[in-house]
Design a protein around this motif. Sequence first.
Motif, short mmCIF file in Angstrom:
data_model
loop_
_atom_site.label_atom_id
_atom_site.label_comp_id
_atom_site.label_asym_id
_atom_site.label_seq_id
_atom_site.Cartn_x
_atom_site.Cartn_y
_atom_site.Cartn_z
N PRO A 68 54.76 42.44 31.58
CA PRO A 68 55.31 42.49 30.22
C PRO A 68 55.51 41.11 29.61
O PRO A 68 56.07 40.20 30.23
CB PRO A 68 56.65 43.20 30.42
CG PRO A 68 56.47 44.03 31.66
CD PRO A 68 55.59 43.19 32.54
N SER A 69 55.03 40.97 28.37
CA SER A 69 55.24 39.75 27.60
C SER A 69 55.49 40.07 26.12
O SER A 69 55.74 39.17 25.32
CB SER A 69 54.02 38.82 27.72
OG SER A 69 52.84 39.45 27.24
N ILE A 70 55.39 41.35 25.76
CA ILE A 70 55.63 41.78 24.38
C ILE A 70 56.93 42.58 24.35
O ILE A 70 57.03 43.65 24.96
CB ILE A 70 54.46 42.64 23.86
CG1 ILE A 70 53.16 41.82 23.85
CG2 ILE A 70 54.76 43.17 22.46
CD1 ILE A 70 51.93 42.62 23.46
N TYR A 71 57.91 42.07 23.63
CA TYR A 71 59.23 42.70 23.58
C TYR A 71 59.61 43.12 22.16
O TYR A 71 60.68 43.67 21.95
CB TYR A 71 60.29 41.74 24.13
CG TYR A 71 60.03 41.34 25.56
CD1 TYR A 71 60.50 42.12 26.62
CD2 TYR A 71 59.30 40.20 25.86
CE1 TYR A 71 60.25 41.77 27.93
CE2 TYR A 71 59.05 39.84 27.18
CZ TYR A 71 59.53 40.62 28.20
OH TYR A 71 59.28 40.27 29.52
N SER A 72 58.73 42.87 21.19
CA SER A 72 58.98 43.21 19.80
C SER A 72 58.19 44.46 19.41
O SER A 72 56.97 44.52 19.63
CB SER A 72 58.57 42.05 18.90
OG SER A 72 58.37 42.46 17.57
N MET A 73 58.86 45.45 18.83
CA MET A 73 58.17 46.66 18.40
C MET A 73 57.14 46.35 17.32
O MET A 73 56.06 46.93 17.29
CB MET A 73 59.18 47.69 17.89
CG MET A 73 58.55 48.97 17.37
SD MET A 73 57.57 49.86 18.62
CE MET A 73 58.90 50.65 19.53
N ASP A 74 57.46 45.43 16.45
CA ASP A 74 56.51 45.07 15.39
C ASP A 74 55.24 44.48 15.99
O ASP A 74 54.13 44.84 15.58
CB ASP A 74 57.16 44.06 14.43
CG ASP A 74 56.20 43.67 13.30
OD1 ASP A 74 55.90 44.54 12.46
OD2 ASP A 74 55.74 42.52 13.28
N GLU A 75 55.39 43.58 16.95
CA GLU A 75 54.22 42.98 17.58
C GLU A 75 53.41 44.03 18.34
O GLU A 75 52.17 44.03 18.29
CB GLU A 75 54.65 41.87 18.55
CG GLU A 75 53.48 41.17 19.24
CD GLU A 75 53.93 40.09 20.21
OE1 GLU A 75 53.06 39.48 20.87
OE2 GLU A 75 55.16 39.87 20.33
N ALA A 76 54.12 44.95 19.02
CA ALA A 76 53.42 45.96 19.80
C ALA A 76 52.68 46.94 18.90
O ALA A 76 51.50 47.25 19.14
CB ALA A 76 54.42 46.71 20.68
N ALA A 77 53.34 47.43 17.87
CA ALA A 77 52.72 48.44 16.99
C ALA A 77 51.57 47.86 16.18
O ALA A 77 50.50 48.48 16.08
CB ALA A 77 53.78 49.04 16.07
N SER A 78 51.78 46.71 15.58
CA SER A 78 50.72 46.10 14.77
C SER A 78 49.54 45.70 15.64
O SER A 78 48.37 45.86 15.25
CB SER A 78 51.25 44.89 13.99
OG SER A 78 51.75 43.90 14.89
N GLY A 79 49.83 45.17 16.82
CA GLY A 79 48.75 44.79 17.74
C GLY A 79 47.95 46.00 18.19
O GLY A 79 46.72 45.94 18.29
#
Length: 625
Positions: free
Chosen positions: A229-240
């Motif tokens: 795990p290195s992505i902890y932001s929902m915005d980063e995860a969803a947009s990515g």
Amino acid sequence: MCGLSGILNFSTGLVDNIVLRRMNDTIAHRGPDGEGFWSHGPIGFGHRRLAIRGLGDDGHQPMHDNTKAICVTYNGEIYNYDELRRRLETEFNIVFKSKCDTEIIPNGWLVWGEKLFDYIEGMYALAIWDSRTNTLTLARDGVGIKPLFYGIKNNSLYFCSEIKGILASHKFRSDTDPFAFYSYLSNGYTEPTKTLSIDINQVQPGSYLQFNADGVLNERQFWSPKRNPSIYSMDEAASGLIDLMGDVCGDMLVSDVPLGLLLSSGIDSSLIALTMKNPVTCYTTSFSEKDFDESLNAKNIASLAGHSWISERASSESSAVDDFYSVAHAVDGQLADSSCLAHYSLSRLVSRQVKVALAGDGADEFFGGYPTYKASRIASKVAPLIPKKASNALAEFLDSRYSEDEGRVPWHDVLSRFLKGLNAPNQTYHTEWRRLATKASIAEIATPYFAEILKSDPLIHYRREFQKASGSFEDKCLLADERFYLPSDMIVKVDRMSMANGLEVRVPFLDRRIMDFAGKIDHGLFFSNFGEGKKVLREAALRLGAPQAIVKARKKGFNIPLAKLLRTELKPIGDKIIMQNPDVFAPFLDPDKLRELWQLHLDKHVNASYLLWALLIFGAWRLEL
């Protein structure tokens, strides 16, 4: 997308082309558009073709590189074909003769060797003969989307896309492995590297096996699901995810024949529908039982995304009995997932209109969709507080008291499974939730010989995957499913049901780019203790305009009204196999006890539908041999 077969003699003997043809003929359903053969001395390849890309004769297999040093027989799709072709053309001056993605493999192997598997994005099972080293390589994609079985007999190696192909060589007996049978009854499937047959195995997902003319074996795993795990932001995860899904689905639309989408009302296939840039036809299975039907929401998603939509009533064009035997034949008696019946019916419909369809399988394992993840997190907190005897006693009471409840997901069954799972060793609660049949229920119909086998742990390898996985408790649950449950059950179902009807199914969520991205997302963005799973997928779908009814919907799965079917339409099958031919289960099950169980189910004294389905699938296959 096709089927493959082959023989390698570990001696100077020539390949028996009659045997090779017989093996290849058994998998004609995987490739109804043509066949091909090649043999040279001790090595021989067979191939059945489902023409998807490069439809001309120059796309036929087995296929060689330009120097004739490398020969390939292959089943699958390479989605980054254009990129790899440009590299081979510009960096190595390779001249391509076709537009078929298969040609990447012999030419890529010629210059890259085993590194080829690091570059390919796609699904595949393949065999490569390298005449420079007289070496055979068998390989499967990272999670085993495409199957590849093999066995060694009389100093020869036999391999094929399906077990029936190897048995067609007439070199193998169909003797059942006792522990594999116990594992099958307990879980509903065999392990990712095993089969029910003693002498036949599977190439491990994400691995290759190499054999030389002397039979020397080399095995290497080149990829496996990981969680870092290195992505902890929902915005980063969803947009990515939205961006990546657009790329992956775009790649998977490459085809020289029409495509479709297998669409349920679930968030997985809905997200694919919303991500696809080109309109396609969506196909959904409907049921007369309202509790099992989800066609209305699927229709709404198709309309929202601008796709056309067709609904297929489960088993409406042929009897459930006919479809059952087709399913048992397709899975070679190795998979007791009852939703195969609906998948088979849907695949039959779709294959009459398109040769390729996308599907949402794999999202639950990589994005935390199963309610079992929530159950596992709760179990990790409460298990130490509940005495073992108390949980077992309450579970037994629930099983006996509410046996006539046959809803889609009976509450008592969920609670009973949870209570039984609390006693799993070393916190491996998660491996217990999908147990098809308990040790006690199997023991009731076991012979004294099989009772000895029941002393072993049928979940041992599932547990080991959980225990050896790195990361948090939640990470271990996800990885155990990605490495064990997924390649053992879910993608086996999709491959066999679709290919039995000559249909190629592409799975965006099991593209390596998506799987690697999912492995970077912190599990806290997948699920919470008091909410539904796949939060990242739900957020992505919401941003793409999905209605709240889809975004907030509970996971349903692709269930069928199994208990009722066994007492009605499928009753003749149980009568034939259990009442008239119980010897197909020898030496494992007692005929009289088995008949008693069948009658108890018919009389609604028990609901033994899951165990009975597993027995009937296996029994139908054994009668066929």
